[in-house]
Design a protein around this motif. Structure first.
Motif, PDB file in Angstrom:
ATOM      1  N   TYR A 126       0.869  -1.168   0.000  1.00  0.00           N
ATOM      2  CA  TYR A 126       0.000   0.000   0.000  1.00  0.00           C
ATOM      3  C   TYR A 126       0.907   1.220   0.000  1.00  0.00           C
ATOM      4  O   TYR A 126       2.126   1.110   0.172  1.00  0.00           O
ATOM      5  N   VAL A 127       0.341   2.375  -0.243  1.00  0.00           N
ATOM      6  CA  VAL A 127       1.140   3.575  -0.460  1.00  0.00           C
ATOM      7  C   VAL A 127       0.833   4.596   0.629  1.00  0.00           C
ATOM      8  O   VAL A 127      -0.335   4.924   0.873  1.00  0.00           O
ATOM      9  N   GLU A 128       1.884   5.072   1.299  1.00  0.00           N
ATOM     10  CA  GLU A 128       1.694   6.149   2.256  1.00  0.00           C
ATOM     11  C   GLU A 128       1.133   7.372   1.524  1.00  0.00           C
ATOM     12  O   GLU A 128       1.421   7.588   0.348  1.00  0.00           O
ATOM     13  N   PRO A 129       0.324   8.198   2.195  1.00  0.00           N
ATOM     14  CA  PRO A 129      -0.384   9.278   1.484  1.00  0.00           C
ATOM     15  C   PRO A 129       0.522  10.249   0.740  1.00  0.00           C
ATOM     16  O   PRO A 129       0.111  10.815  -0.280  1.00  0.00           O
ATOM     17  N   THR A 132       5.090   9.457  -3.597  1.00  0.00           N
ATOM     18  CA  THR A 132       4.791   9.676  -5.014  1.00  0.00           C
ATOM     19  C   THR A 132       5.666   8.834  -5.935  1.00  0.00           C
ATOM     20  O   THR A 132       5.863   9.194  -7.099  1.00  0.00           O
ATOM     21  N   THR A 138      -2.022   1.723  -7.326  1.00  0.00           N
ATOM     22  CA  THR A 138      -3.151   1.280  -6.510  1.00  0.00           C
ATOM     23  C   THR A 138      -4.425   1.840  -7.133  1.00  0.00           C
ATOM     24  O   THR A 138      -4.561   3.062  -7.252  1.00  0.00           O
ATOM     25  N   ASP A 141      -7.988   3.591  -2.700  1.00  0.00           N
ATOM     26  CA  ASP A 141      -7.701   3.464  -1.259  1.00  0.00           C
ATOM     27  C   ASP A 141      -6.227   3.211  -0.960  1.00  0.00           C
ATOM     28  O   ASP A 141      -5.889   2.635   0.084  1.00  0.00           O
ATOM     29  N   ARG A 142      -5.330   3.602  -1.879  1.00  0.00           N
ATOM     30  CA  ARG A 142      -3.884   3.480  -1.683  1.00  0.00           C
ATOM     31  C   ARG A 142      -3.441   2.048  -1.405  1.00  0.00           C
ATOM     32  O   ARG A 142      -2.378   1.814  -0.863  1.00  0.00           O
TER      33      ARG A 142
END
Length: 383
Positions: A126-129, A132, A138, A141-142
């Motif tokens: 998953y990707v931290e907000p 970049t 994704t 919802d990241r």
């Protein structure tokens, strides 16, 4: 930074697929729970067997995996990672190339805190907000999965290398309605990933501009008194916490000193020293480092190690650090190269314009540090 396989694939034999080693599970604070706990958990992968997993709410996953090839005992990174939930892709990564400007964002893709302790990379699916990295995909919802139905969720990792060797790792998470505890309230100063943040103490000011954090980070500032020194020493996080790019820290100079010789030290290493209106400003790469003002009015130390056909000099500056150096022989410029991982510089005279005549020549070596202190070393050599 490019995958070497893009250029070397025809010369490499590889029929060994990647291998998953472990799974890290991240219940999102205040939003998810796994096996009755809201803390992250590790499961070692053994084939496709697993412990029973029960989850409710929002949860992220990370995988520890390596790739291998015959004829080498090394292990390699995974070129392509895909995570599917009920046959739908929720995350994928293709590490064919990493833009140099994005290099430090890899720290946010991995579990950096765990790597500090173990030197093992769990790479998040998953990707931290604020991350970049352009090769992380994704659909929504990241990549965080919302277990909001009481049923079995079927998750599958697909791992591929350049040659197309593929491994799948499948597991089931049972959605089971569970109370999600409120996140614990910890003391500190919250820096938010989507804004410019600042923090001040008497005589010190820290600025972390927008874009340098990939998630909200709770600062726990500490100060160490340094009586008689130019400043106290400050740190803002209990462990290493690298920023995406340098922030700024400024100190007020309240003593009568030559401000051109004052600089900011980060764990003892030069981190800049721009002076303006009584304040000296330096770079912040890691919030976990200690920052303080330091003073340097002495030039680097230059010591001869060898003065034969191959000249070697020891070049050291234990304060602000060496900024540049220049060497001449009889007034003619010659190149000195740094010796890897050693405080040495060397010059092969046979690779210079100086002709071998077995006569005496004057070597002049000038070194300048980051506060413009200069040291000149001169000696006669026979060549």
């Amino acid at each position: 930074m490019l995958d070497p396989y893009n250029f070397l694939a025809d010369d490499i034999s590889d029929t060994i697929p990647p291998k998953a080693r472990g799974l890290m599970i991240y219940p999102q604070a205040g939003e998810g729970v796994v096996n009755g706990k809201s803390t992250k958990q590790i499961i070692l992968v053994n084939g496709n067997r697993q412990s029973e997993l029960k989850a409710w709410g929002k949860v992220g996953f990370a995988l520890w995996a390596n790739d291998y090839m015959q004829g080498s005992s090394n292990h390699f990174g995974i070129r392509e990672t895909i995570l599917k939930v009920d046959r739908k892709t929720v995350f994928s990564a293709m590490t064919e190339r990493i833009p140099v400007a994005c290099n430090r964002l890899v720290n946010a893709w991995g579990d950096y805190d765990y790597w500090l302790k173990t030197r093992v990379w769990f790479l998040k699916s998953y990707v931290e907000p604020g991350n970049t990295l352009p090769f992380l995909y994704t659909p929504k919802d990241r990549g965080i999965i919302d277990f909001n139905e009481e049923r079995d969720y079927h998750l599958t990792y697909i791992l591929r290398d350049y040659k197309g060797n593929e491994t799948t790792y499948s597991f089931t998470v049972k959605g089971e309605k569970t109370r999600i505890p409120e996140p614990e309230q910890e003391e500190g100063t919250l820096f938010r990933w989507n804004q410019t943040n600042s923090y001040s103490m008497p005589g010190m000011h820290l600025i972390v501009p927008y874009g340098l954090l990939t998630k909200n980070t709770l600062l726990r500032p500490t100060a160490k008194e340094r009586p008689g020194k130019l400043s106290d020493s400050y740190s803002f996080y209990p462990t290493s916490c690298p920023l995406v790019a340098p922030g700024e820290i400024s100190f007020y100079v309240d003593k009568e000193v030559d401000v051109s010789k004052v600089y900011v030290a980060s764990d003892g290493v030069f981190a800049g020293g721009d002076y303006q209106n009584g304040w000296v400003t330096g770079r912040v790469n890691d919030l976990g480092a200690y920052f303080e003002l330091a003073y340097d009015d002495e030039g680097p130390d230059v010591t001869p190690v060898s003065l034969g056909d191959h000249i070697v000099l020891k070049l050291v500056d234990n304060k602000s650090g060496v900024a540049s150096y220049r060497a001449t022989i009889d007034g003619q410029f010659v190149v000195f190269d740094k010796v890897d991982k050693k405080p040495l510089v060397g010059c092969d005279l046979c690779e210079t314009p100086i002709r071998k005549t077995s006569r005496t020549h004057l070597l002049r070596f000038t070194a300048i540090d980051n506060r413009k202190n200069e040291r000149v070393f001169e000696t006669n050599i026979i060549y």
